[in-house]
Design a protein around this motif. Structure first.
Motif, PDB file in Angstrom:
ATOM      1  N   TYR A 388      13.071 -42.719   9.280  1.00 54.79           N
ATOM      2  CA  TYR A 388      13.439 -41.969   8.082  1.00 54.79           C
ATOM      3  C   TYR A 388      12.482 -42.320   6.945  1.00 54.79           C
ATOM      4  O   TYR A 388      12.149 -43.486   6.737  1.00 54.79           O
ATOM      5  CB  TYR A 388      14.860 -42.312   7.652  1.00 54.79           C
ATOM      6  CG  TYR A 388      15.936 -41.883   8.620  1.00 54.79           C
ATOM      7  CD1 TYR A 388      16.597 -40.671   8.475  1.00 54.79           C
ATOM      8  CD2 TYR A 388      16.307 -42.707   9.682  1.00 54.79           C
ATOM      9  CE1 TYR A 388      17.593 -40.289   9.358  1.00 54.79           C
ATOM     10  CE2 TYR A 388      17.305 -42.329  10.573  1.00 54.79           C
ATOM     11  CZ  TYR A 388      17.939 -41.113  10.404  1.00 54.79           C
ATOM     12  OH  TYR A 388      18.929 -40.743  11.282  1.00 54.79           O
ATOM     13  N   THR A 389      12.074 -41.302   6.191  1.00 61.59           N
ATOM     14  CA  THR A 389      11.167 -41.522   5.073  1.00 61.59           C
ATOM     15  C   THR A 389      11.885 -42.131   3.878  1.00 61.59           C
ATOM     16  O   THR A 389      11.354 -43.010   3.205  1.00 61.59           O
ATOM     17  CB  THR A 389      10.506 -40.197   4.656  1.00 61.59           C
ATOM     18  OG1 THR A 389       9.890 -39.603   5.794  1.00 61.59           O
ATOM     19  CG2 THR A 389       9.453 -40.427   3.575  1.00 61.59           C
ATOM     20  N   TYR A 390      13.112 -41.670   3.609  1.00 56.62           N
ATOM     21  CA  TYR A 390      13.806 -42.056   2.381  1.00 56.62           C
ATOM     22  C   TYR A 390      15.055 -42.906   2.606  1.00 56.62           C
ATOM     23  O   TYR A 390      15.428 -43.705   1.750  1.00 56.62           O
ATOM     24  CB  TYR A 390      14.198 -40.800   1.591  1.00 56.62           C
ATOM     25  CG  TYR A 390      13.013 -39.992   1.127  1.00 56.62           C
ATOM     26  CD1 TYR A 390      12.255 -40.410   0.034  1.00 56.62           C
ATOM     27  CD2 TYR A 390      12.632 -38.835   1.787  1.00 56.62           C
ATOM     28  CE1 TYR A 390      11.158 -39.675  -0.399  1.00 56.62           C
ATOM     29  CE2 TYR A 390      11.538 -38.087   1.363  1.00 56.62           C
ATOM     30  CZ  TYR A 390      10.804 -38.523   0.269  1.00 56.62           C
ATOM     31  OH  TYR A 390       9.715 -37.803  -0.149  1.00 56.62           O
ATOM     32  N   LEU A 391      15.725 -42.726   3.731  1.00 57.28           N
ATOM     33  CA  LEU A 391      16.977 -43.447   3.966  1.00 57.28           C
ATOM     34  C   LEU A 391      16.707 -44.820   4.578  1.00 57.28           C
ATOM     35  O   LEU A 391      15.897 -44.955   5.494  1.00 57.28           O
ATOM     36  CB  LEU A 391      17.881 -42.648   4.894  1.00 57.28           C
ATOM     37  CG  LEU A 391      18.357 -41.291   4.379  1.00 57.28           C
ATOM     38  CD1 LEU A 391      19.227 -40.608   5.428  1.00 57.28           C
ATOM     39  CD2 LEU A 391      19.117 -41.428   3.068  1.00 57.28           C
ATOM     40  N   VAL A 392      17.411 -45.824   4.058  1.00 58.67           N
ATOM     41  CA  VAL A 392      17.319 -47.178   4.605  1.00 58.67           C
ATOM     42  C   VAL A 392      18.538 -47.372   5.508  1.00 58.67           C
ATOM     43  O   VAL A 392      19.645 -47.668   5.043  1.00 58.67           O
ATOM     44  CB  VAL A 392      17.279 -48.238   3.486  1.00 58.67           C
ATOM     45  CG1 VAL A 392      17.127 -49.634   4.085  1.00 58.67           C
ATOM     46  CG2 VAL A 392      16.137 -47.942   2.515  1.00 58.67           C
ATOM     47  N   ILE A 393      18.346 -47.185   6.792  1.00 61.73           N
ATOM     48  CA  ILE A 393      19.461 -47.094   7.729  1.00 61.73           C
ATOM     49  C   ILE A 393      20.241 -48.411   7.818  1.00 61.73           C
ATOM     50  O   ILE A 393      21.485 -48.400   7.866  1.00 61.73           O
ATOM     51  CB  ILE A 393      18.964 -46.664   9.118  1.00 61.73           C
ATOM     52  CG1 ILE A 393      18.316 -45.282   9.030  1.00 61.73           C
ATOM     53  CG2 ILE A 393      20.109 -46.646  10.115  1.00 61.73           C
ATOM     54  CD1 ILE A 393      19.216 -44.198   8.464  1.00 61.73           C
ATOM     55  N   GLU A 394      19.547 -49.533   7.834  1.00 66.07           N
ATOM     56  CA  GLU A 394      20.260 -50.812   7.944  1.00 66.07           C
ATOM     57  C   GLU A 394      21.172 -51.044   6.749  1.00 66.07           C
ATOM     58  O   GLU A 394      22.285 -51.570   6.887  1.00 66.07           O
ATOM     59  CB  GLU A 394      19.265 -51.963   8.102  1.00 66.07           C
ATOM     60  CG  GLU A 394      18.565 -51.988   9.447  1.00 66.07           C
ATOM     61  CD  GLU A 394      19.535 -51.986  10.624  1.00 66.07           C
ATOM     62  OE1 GLU A 394      20.537 -52.732  10.567  1.00 66.07           O
ATOM     63  OE2 GLU A 394      19.315 -51.215  11.584  1.00 66.07           O
ATOM     64  N   ASP A 395      20.729 -50.651   5.570  1.00 64.76           N
ATOM     65  CA  ASP A 395      21.571 -50.776   4.369  1.00 64.76           C
ATOM     66  C   ASP A 395      22.806 -49.893   4.481  1.00 64.76           C
ATOM     67  O   ASP A 395      23.926 -50.316   4.145  1.00 64.76           O
ATOM     68  CB  ASP A 395      20.755 -50.399   3.131  1.00 64.76           C
ATOM     69  CG  ASP A 395      21.601 -50.388   1.867  1.00 64.76           C
ATOM     70  OD1 ASP A 395      21.983 -51.492   1.414  1.00 64.76           O
ATOM     71  OD2 ASP A 395      21.891 -49.298   1.342  1.00 64.76           O
ATOM     72  N   ILE A 396      22.619 -48.667   4.960  1.00 66.23           N
ATOM     73  CA  ILE A 396      23.754 -47.757   5.130  1.00 66.23           C
ATOM     74  C   ILE A 396      24.748 -48.332   6.139  1.00 66.23           C
ATOM     75  O   ILE A 396      25.964 -48.374   5.891  1.00 66.23           O
ATOM     76  CB  ILE A 396      23.268 -46.366   5.586  1.00 66.23           C
ATOM     77  CG1 ILE A 396      22.416 -45.710   4.494  1.00 66.23           C
ATOM     78  CG2 ILE A 396      24.459 -45.462   5.942  1.00 66.23           C
ATOM     79  CD1 ILE A 396      21.707 -44.440   4.943  1.00 66.23           C
ATOM     80  N   LYS A 397      24.256 -48.806   7.262  1.00 64.36           N
ATOM     81  CA  LYS A 397      25.128 -49.358   8.301  1.00 64.36           C
ATOM     82  C   LYS A 397      25.902 -50.568   7.801  1.00 64.36           C
ATOM     83  O   LYS A 397      27.123 -50.687   8.029  1.00 64.36           O
ATOM     84  CB  LYS A 397      24.295 -49.738   9.526  1.00 64.36           C
ATOM     85  CG  LYS A 397      23.816 -48.553  10.345  1.00 64.36           C
ATOM     86  CD  LYS A 397      22.701 -48.900  11.307  1.00 64.36           C
ATOM     87  CE  LYS A 397      23.053 -49.985  12.270  1.00 64.36           C
ATOM     88  NZ  LYS A 397      21.939 -50.274  13.212  1.00 64.36           N
ATOM     89  N   GLU A 398      25.226 -51.466   7.102  1.00 64.28           N
ATOM     90  CA  GLU A 398      25.896 -52.675   6.607  1.00 64.28           C
ATOM     91  C   GLU A 398      27.006 -52.332   5.630  1.00 64.28           C
ATOM     92  O   GLU A 398      28.105 -52.902   5.682  1.00 64.28           O
ATOM     93  CB  GLU A 398      24.872 -53.591   5.939  1.00 64.28           C
ATOM     94  CG  GLU A 398      23.950 -54.304   6.919  1.00 64.28           C
ATOM     95  CD  GLU A 398      22.883 -55.121   6.221  1.00 64.28           C
ATOM     96  OE1 GLU A 398      23.021 -55.347   4.997  1.00 64.28           O
ATOM     97  OE2 GLU A 398      21.903 -55.532   6.892  1.00 64.28           O
ATOM     98  N   ASN A 399      26.748 -51.390   4.725  1.00 66.05           N
ATOM     99  CA  ASN A 399      27.760 -51.028   3.737  1.00 66.05           C
ATOM    100  C   ASN A 399      28.923 -50.269   4.365  1.00 66.05           C
ATOM    101  O   ASN A 399      30.077 -50.477   3.971  1.00 66.05           O
ATOM    102  CB  ASN A 399      27.125 -50.206   2.614  1.00 66.05           C
ATOM    103  CG  ASN A 399      26.426 -51.076   1.593  1.00 66.05           C
ATOM    104  OD1 ASN A 399      27.068 -51.740   0.786  1.00 66.05           O
ATOM    105  ND2 ASN A 399      25.093 -51.100   1.631  1.00 66.05           N
ATOM    106  N   VAL A 400      28.634 -49.417   5.347  1.00 63.67           N
ATOM    107  CA  VAL A 400      29.712 -48.707   6.033  1.00 63.67           C
ATOM    108  C   VAL A 400      30.600 -49.691   6.788  1.00 63.67           C
ATOM    109  O   VAL A 400      31.835 -49.595   6.740  1.00 63.67           O
ATOM    110  CB  VAL A 400      29.135 -47.639   6.982  1.00 63.67           C
ATOM    111  CG1 VAL A 400      30.224 -47.101   7.912  1.00 63.67           C
ATOM    112  CG2 VAL A 400      28.514 -46.499   6.196  1.00 63.67           C
ATOM    113  N   LYS A 401      30.004 -50.651   7.467  1.00 59.35           N
ATOM    114  CA  LYS A 401      30.792 -51.668   8.174  1.00 59.35           C
ATOM    115  C   LYS A 401      31.650 -52.470   7.198  1.00 59.35           C
ATOM    116  O   LYS A 401      32.830 -52.733   7.451  1.00 59.35           O
ATOM    117  CB  LYS A 401      29.866 -52.603   8.951  1.00 59.35           C
ATOM    118  CG  LYS A 401      29.200 -51.957  10.158  1.00 59.35           C
ATOM    119  CD  LYS A 401      28.192 -52.905  10.795  1.00 59.35           C
ATOM    120  CE  LYS A 401      27.443 -52.252  11.943  1.00 59.35           C
ATOM    121  NZ  LYS A 401      26.403 -53.156  12.510  1.00 59.35           N
TER     122      LYS A 401
END
Length: 408
Positions: A388-401
């Motif tokens: 992904y160019t703009y989304l930081v997937i690990e940050d999204i996953k950590e916050n969702v968890k």
């Protein structure tokens, strides 16, 4: 997507638009992508979803619609807040981008948080604040008007709509008020319509009218309206929908999963009603992959006849028909010079596509989500070979968890 012919040609993108289709000699460019082993086509348009519901994925499964809503979803939604919807939206956006969606239509609440999440995701969107009555002091309607005044037209990619949820969560006076506001501000409307037989039966008991007739008599259809589901529609309903240019949003996976029924799409098309495609939420689907909806829509149509809904018909539902439903037919939905460069590139040099006997059918029946290698929105490359160019997937996953631990 203007016809079912595939063309071998170069596509040039400049300032967010498709600048040229063809050959240009000696043109200095910033980036070249070799597309010879790819299908380049319009990005998918998901015309009905609730992106803030992704925290409820795989929750309340194996129930009919009203049990699922009343016993699981409505109580859980009481616990939502802005932070939850913000990260739920980002999670949905990551899934949609990965699976080739470049435009979507949403109906939910805490929509300002969804719009903030769009700053990172870059998707094109129609955003509708969900509306239901009783609505004390018209709080929800006022919130929607505030969203319109603040965000409508933002970045050239956001449209604000009114979202009266359904005939069973509103009343006629409220619907008439919404219709008037839509006319005043020239705002489109997004509704749920005749999703279940139970909804129709209860509406007939209450009003002596079908849900379509209720919305029509309340003036809703005097405005540009998209209507999700449309599973249980009479011939009279279809005549009203055609005369008022209402687009029906087909959600096959959600309708099957909630035991709502199967929309007879070819019956609607025979009446010249525009039919687009949507995923519904990650809770009722439980994916937000338009590829899944394309395949399911095509397959269930075969219950009627083997030649019902050709592959190209369904691809139109996922692209140009969706653009028409959202009033974006002049901007997206086809690969044409002058249109916005909302494009995806599907890798066909793999075991599930070879041999390339019929590439249109191959998109519909043989493509996996991981085959989508490139996604452009407004000419920006937002997804490239799994990154992904703009989304930081690990940050999204950590916050969702973190946020999901105590939610349910």
């Amino acid at each position: 997507m203007n016809d079912d012919k595939l063309k071998k040609d170069d596509v040039y993108i400049k300032n967010g638009k498709i600048f040229k289709i063809g050959k240009i000699k000696d043109l200095k460019v910033d980036k070249v992508i070799d597309g010879q082993n790819y299908i380049t086509m319009p990005g998918f348009i998901n015309t009905h979803t609730h992106v803030g519901m992704s925290f409820f994925r795989n929750y309340g499964d194996d129930n009919d619609l009203m049990t699922w809503l009343n016993n699981y979803i409505f109580p859980a939604e009481e616990k939502l807040n802005g932070e939850l919807v913000y990260y739920a939206s980002l999670l949905s956006f990551a899934e949609m981008i990965k699976t080739g969606t470049t435009t979507f239509a949403d109906m939910y609440f805490f929509e300002e948080e969804t719009i903030k999440a769009l700053d990172k995701a870059k998707l094109r969107a129609q955003i509708a604040r969900g509306l239901s009555s009783p609505d004390e002091n018209d709080y929800r309607i006022k919130e929607c008007i505030e969203l319109y005044e603040k965000y409508n037209g933002k970045d050239g990619k956001i449209e604000i709509a009114l979202g009266p949820h359904a005939v069973y969560t509103t009343d006629k006076d409220y619907l008439k008020k919404i219709a008037g506001i839509a006319a005043k501000y020239k705002m489109p409307i997004h509704i749920h319509l005749s999703e279940t037989k139970f909804e129709n039966d209860e509406c007939m008991k209450k009003y002596g009218q079908s849900p379509t007739e209720v919305f029509d008599t309340c003036g809703i259809f005097e405005n540009r309206t998209i209507a999700a589901h449309g599973v249980h529609l009479s011939d009279g309903d279809l005549d009203i929908l055609r005369s008022k240019n209402v687009s029906i949003l087909h959600n096959p996976s959600s309708n099957l999963k909630l035991s709502s029924g199967i929309c007879d799409v070819s019956r609607l098309m025979d009446k010249r009603i525009n039919v687009a495609l949507g995923t519904d939420s990650a809770s009722s689907n439980n994916k937000q992959s338009m590829l899944k909806e394309i395949e399911v829509a095509a397959l269930i149509s075969k219950l009627k006849s083997a030649d019902n809904l050709k592959a190209f018909d369904v691809l139109k539902m996922a692209t140009i028909n969706g653009a028409k439903a959202l009033g974006l037919g002049d901007k997206v939905g086809t690969v044409e010079e002058g249109k916005c460069a909302d494009l995806i590139m599907i890798n066909i040099d793999n075991i599930n596509h070879i041999p390339n006997n019929d590439l249109i059918a191959s998109i519909c029946y043989s493509t996996y989500e991981n085959d989508i290698s490139y996604v452009f929105i407004d000419g920006e490359l937002v997804y490239e070979n799994g990154e992904y160019t703009y989304l930081v997937i690990e940050d999204i996953k950590e916050n969702v968890k973190r946020l999901s631990e105590n939610l349910l």
